[in-house]
Motif scaffolding. Structure first.
Motif, short mmCIF file in Angstrom:
data_model
loop_
_atom_site.label_atom_id
_atom_site.label_comp_id
_atom_site.label_asym_id
_atom_site.label_seq_id
_atom_site.Cartn_x
_atom_site.Cartn_y
_atom_site.Cartn_z
N PRO A 82 -14.93 116.47 71.47
CA PRO A 82 -15.18 115.10 70.99
C PRO A 82 -13.91 114.26 70.85
O PRO A 82 -13.92 113.07 71.16
CB PRO A 82 -15.83 115.33 69.63
N VAL A 83 -12.81 114.90 70.40
CA VAL A 83 -11.56 114.16 70.22
C VAL A 83 -11.18 113.42 71.49
O VAL A 83 -10.85 112.23 71.49
CB VAL A 83 -10.40 115.12 69.89
N ALA B 14 -11.63 107.31 65.00
CA ALA B 14 -12.77 108.23 64.96
C ALA B 14 -12.39 109.54 65.64
O ALA B 14 -12.79 110.62 65.19
CB ALA B 14 -13.98 107.60 65.65
N GLY B 15 -11.61 109.45 66.73
CA GLY B 15 -11.17 110.66 67.43
C GLY B 15 -10.36 111.56 66.51
O GLY B 15 -10.58 112.78 66.46
N LEU B 16 -9.43 110.94 65.76
CA LEU B 16 -8.62 111.75 64.84
C LEU B 16 -9.50 112.36 63.75
O LEU B 16 -9.29 113.51 63.33
CB LEU B 16 -7.52 110.87 64.22
N THR C 285 -12.64 113.26 64.07
CA THR C 285 -13.38 114.42 64.60
C THR C 285 -12.47 115.64 64.65
O THR C 285 -12.92 116.75 64.45
CB THR C 285 -13.89 114.19 66.03
N ILE D 60 -10.12 105.34 68.38
CA ILE D 60 -9.03 106.32 68.28
C ILE D 60 -9.03 106.95 66.89
O ILE D 60 -8.87 108.17 66.74
CB ILE D 60 -7.69 105.66 68.63
N PHE E 129 -13.37 110.27 72.27
CA PHE E 129 -13.08 109.07 71.48
C PHE E 129 -11.76 108.45 71.90
O PHE E 129 -11.66 107.25 72.12
CB PHE E 129 -13.03 109.43 69.99
N ILE E 130 -10.71 109.28 72.00
CA ILE E 130 -9.38 108.72 72.23
C ILE E 130 -9.28 108.14 73.64
O ILE E 130 -8.74 107.05 73.83
CB ILE E 130 -8.30 109.78 71.96
#
Lengths: 203, 196
Positions: A181-182, B181-183, B185, B179, A185-186
């Motif tokens: 998932p990371v 949200a990525g961190l 997760t 970004i 998103f990034i």
């Protein structure tokens, strides 16, 4: 009402590809965009399903647009979409069972994909059949292309392969995080940032 | 004791480990749209929790008592979406009657819960995981709502602070939110080893 101001077909088609790209510019349909883009193949399958459902639902909505009552229209849209998603799901299960298993609940989740309801509401319920179909193809292709770009980046970086073919030099160490998932998103965040830069340069 | 254990584990796993927003990418739209302020985010989380609990239980019952005995599973998606739309309508009427100010501040986002992927997603996951008891389905539904509320509130807290930070111009708005949200997760990935 459609006869008075029929939009030109060319611009309607290209709008979905860049100017009104559902994912990059309107931020619609984020769930599948993030969820199925760990590899290219499921992403393309997903794109194909969305194109199919989008075209069919736009056709039906466009045909029944003069019969719709305002307070019931969202319900009618959703039911139309749910019907076609069921068809798409059964087709996938019958002909590409492994892809169907890989996509899992994200195929039925096309029902609540904002792109399709948005196009039914913004385009098909106001325009004639031809315009609606062209709009659906444009939007669907825009969605599929965006998904493919995102999926290619993630698949190459997370496994070093693209569609099972090695593309990176032999010393490449896969970035496992890109498949998680990371990475989704990034990568999408950075792509959106890039799109912002490009549109600013263009204007 | 055994059932209680299963229920507790199920609850923790859906709140932390299989959090719908952060690991299954469900409900991203309100996650990005409403998470600007904590109080709004909390209200939204509560509304979603209610709808998801109601529709999770109802869809499980419809699936087990109607669709499966009569072999009507083709109708599954259509039934599920109808139940959810009905539940949302119910919440909307209730909130409009008893909490008019809250209704005003939600605006368009309240009817949009119908198209919140987290709700349909959970109903489908309950079906996919082959949950066979009503209590377990109910606990999972509540857990999904709590997990959603938690994720959206954490995000709103971070975003309130993000307003004070000098973000590069091209990343302002949606990109930096994604970004972040990525961190987030990545932090939640730490829970994944908790239950075997």
């Amino acid at each position: 009402m459609s006869q008075t101001a029929t939009p030109a077909l060319g611009p309607t088609f290209t709008a979905g590809l860049w100017k009104e790209n559902p994912v990059l510019r309107l931020l619609l349909g984020m769930c599948p965009t993030l969820a199925v883009t760990a590899a290219l193949k499921p992403a393309i399958t997903m794109g194909g399903c969305v194109i199919f459902v989008l075209i069919c639902s736009n056709i039906v909505v466009s045909l029944m647009r003069n019969l719709l009552k305002p307070h019931l229209r969202i319900l009618m849209f959703t039911l139309t979409i749910a019907t076609f998603v069921t068809i798409a799901d059964l087709i996938l299960k019958a002909f590409v069972p492994d892809m169907s298993a890989a996509l899992g609940p994200y195929v039925p989740l096309i029902i609540v994909n904002c792109i399709i309801i948005c196009r039914a509401e913004a385009c098909a319920s106001k325009n004639g059949l031809v315009v609606s179909v062209v709009d659906a193809i444009g939007m669907g292709l825009g969605f599929t292309l965006t998904l493919s770009v995102l999926a290619s980046i993630r698949e190459i970086l997370s496994t070093g392969k693209l569609l099972e073919v090695s593309v990176m030099p032999s010393g490449f160490v896969p970035w496992a995080a890109m498949g998680m998932p990371v990475g989704a998103f990034i990568t999408l965040g950075l792509i959106l940032g890039l799109v912002n830069i490009i549109t600013k340069k263009a204007s | 004791m055994d059932t209680l254990n299963t229920l507790l584990l199920g609850f923790i796993s859906i709140v932390l480990i299989n959090n719908l927003v952060l690991t299954k990418f469900l409900g991203i739209c309100p996650f990005l749209g409403v998470s600007g302020r904590i109080d709004m985010a909390f209200g939204m989380g509560m509304a979603v929790t209610f709808v998801v609990t109601l529709s999770g239980i109802l869809t499980w019952m419809i699936d087990h008592f109607l669709l499966k005995p009569y072999d009507l599973q083709v109708m599954q998606y259509v039934c599920f979406i109808l139940v959810i739309a009905g539940a949302v309508q119910l919440v909307e009427m209730y909130v409009r009657k008893f909490f008019p100010p809250l209704y005003e501040s939600f605006g368009i986002f309240l009817p949009l819960i119908t198209t919140n992927c987290a709700i349909l997603g959970l109903c489908l996951f309950i079906n996919l995981w082959e949950i066979n008891s009503l209590i377990e389905a109910a606990v999972l539904s509540i857990g999904a709502g709590v997990g959603f509320t938690m994720a959206i509130c954490i995000m709103a807290g971070i975003r309130e602070n993000l307003n004070l930070v000098d973000v590069p111009k091209c990343l302002r708005g949606a990109p930096i939110t994604l970004i972040t949200a990525g961190l987030l997760t990545m932090a939640f990935m730490g829970f994944s080893g908790m239950i075997k």
